[in-house]
Design a protein around this motif. Structure first.
Motif, short mmCIF file in Angstrom:
data_model
loop_
_atom_site.label_atom_id
_atom_site.label_comp_id
_atom_site.label_asym_id
_atom_site.label_seq_id
_atom_site.Cartn_x
_atom_site.Cartn_y
_atom_site.Cartn_z
N THR A 149 0.84 -1.18 0.00
CA THR A 149 0.00 0.00 0.00
C THR A 149 0.88 1.24 0.00
N PRO A 150 0.38 2.35 -0.54
CA PRO A 150 1.18 3.57 -0.54
C PRO A 150 1.27 4.16 0.85
N PRO A 151 2.26 5.02 1.07
CA PRO A 151 2.37 5.66 2.38
C PRO A 151 1.08 6.40 2.72
N ASP A 152 0.73 6.39 3.98
CA ASP A 152 -0.49 7.01 4.50
C ASP A 152 -0.06 8.16 5.39
N ASP A 153 -0.51 9.38 5.10
CA ASP A 153 -0.02 10.54 5.84
C ASP A 153 -0.48 10.58 7.30
N ARG A 154 -1.28 9.60 7.70
CA ARG A 154 -1.64 9.51 9.12
C ARG A 154 -0.52 8.86 9.93
N PHE A 155 0.44 8.28 9.25
CA PHE A 155 1.50 7.53 9.91
C PHE A 155 2.87 8.03 9.46
N ASP A 156 3.86 7.80 10.29
CA ASP A 156 5.23 8.09 9.91
C ASP A 156 5.69 7.07 8.88
N VAL A 157 6.51 7.54 7.95
CA VAL A 157 7.01 6.67 6.90
C VAL A 157 8.53 6.83 6.81
N VAL A 158 9.21 5.71 6.78
CA VAL A 158 10.65 5.67 6.52
C VAL A 158 10.83 4.66 5.39
N GLU A 159 11.42 5.11 4.29
CA GLU A 159 11.56 4.23 3.14
C GLU A 159 12.82 4.54 2.35
N SER A 160 13.25 3.57 1.56
CA SER A 160 14.32 3.79 0.60
C SER A 160 13.76 4.56 -0.58
N ASP A 161 14.64 5.25 -1.30
CA ASP A 161 14.22 5.96 -2.50
C ASP A 161 14.18 4.96 -3.66
N HIS A 162 13.11 4.19 -3.68
CA HIS A 162 12.95 3.12 -4.67
C HIS A 162 13.00 3.66 -6.10
N ARG A 163 12.29 4.77 -6.35
CA ARG A 163 12.25 5.32 -7.70
C ARG A 163 13.64 5.74 -8.18
N ALA A 164 14.34 6.48 -7.35
CA ALA A 164 15.67 6.96 -7.76
C ALA A 164 16.64 5.80 -7.96
N GLY A 165 16.58 4.80 -7.11
CA GLY A 165 17.46 3.65 -7.26
C GLY A 165 17.19 2.90 -8.55
N ALA A 166 15.91 2.71 -8.86
CA ALA A 166 15.54 2.01 -10.11
C ALA A 166 15.94 2.83 -11.33
N ALA A 167 15.74 4.14 -11.25
CA ALA A 167 16.13 5.00 -12.37
C ALA A 167 17.64 4.96 -12.58
N ALA A 168 18.41 4.99 -11.49
CA ALA A 168 19.87 4.93 -11.61
C ALA A 168 20.32 3.61 -12.23
N ALA A 169 19.70 2.52 -11.81
CA ALA A 169 20.05 1.21 -12.39
C ALA A 169 19.75 1.18 -13.88
#
Length: 171
Positions: free
Chosen positions: A1-21
């Motif tokens: 599920t996508p991040p929900d602004d009711r909660f704290d989110v800590v994530e890797s930058d999946h998009r940037a990593g995939a774009a770099a690859a």
């Protein structure tokens, strides 16, 4: 599920990593980059697919059809058997290292050498990536930094702080 602004989110930058690859594979001279994606129900898999698509679009390269796996090496092997049969497949960005392991096996079984015939980049940088045959080029997630940020956000929340802006850790 996508991040929900009711909660704290800590994530890797999946998009940037995939774009770099994807940009890395294109920089090697490949006409396109195929994508072995994770399940479409996974937020991380969808974000990595978006990064792959964006890098191809930025380069003016049409995106080939996505092949989906379930994060397991067995699903990577199954998908890899199909990819290995297509001589036009010369570069594959794989959404995680476990599926990349299966892909490497399928390519070897088909007589397609990595990286001579097909370039492969995974995602996660699992500790054993260097032990794959051949060693796997992979996008590194900083799991230590993710854990540190998650603990800090949790401690702040326990202390009564409202949810903060998402913390995105570079890959």
């Amino acid at each position: 599920t996508p991040p929900d602004d009711r909660f704290d989110v800590v994530e890797s930058d999946h998009r940037a990593g995939a774009a770099a690859a994807t940009r890395h594979l294109l920089s090697l001279g490949h006409p396109t980059v195929h994508h072995l994606a994770g399940p479409d129900t996974s937020y991380a898999a969808r974000a990595r697919e978006e990064g792959w698509r964006q890098a191809l679009a930025d380069a003016g390269v049409p995106a080939p059809p996505v092949i989906r796996g379930d994060w397991s090496s067995a699903s990577g092997h199954r998908a890899g058997l199909a990819l290995a049969r297509d001589p036009d497949v010369t570069a594959v960005f794989v959404a995680n290292d476990q599926m990349a392991l299966g892909l490497l096996r399928a390519l070897a079984e088909a007589g397609r050498a990595v990286p001579d015939d097909v370039s492969v980049v995974g995602f996660d940088d699992v500790p054993d990536a260097a032990q794959f045959q051949p060693p796997l080029t992979t996008v590194r997630q900083d799991f230590d930094a993710l854990g540190e940020h998650a603990v800090a956000v949790l401690a702040a929340g326990i202390g009564g702080a409202p949810p903060s802006a998402p913390v995105v850790v570079e890959t």
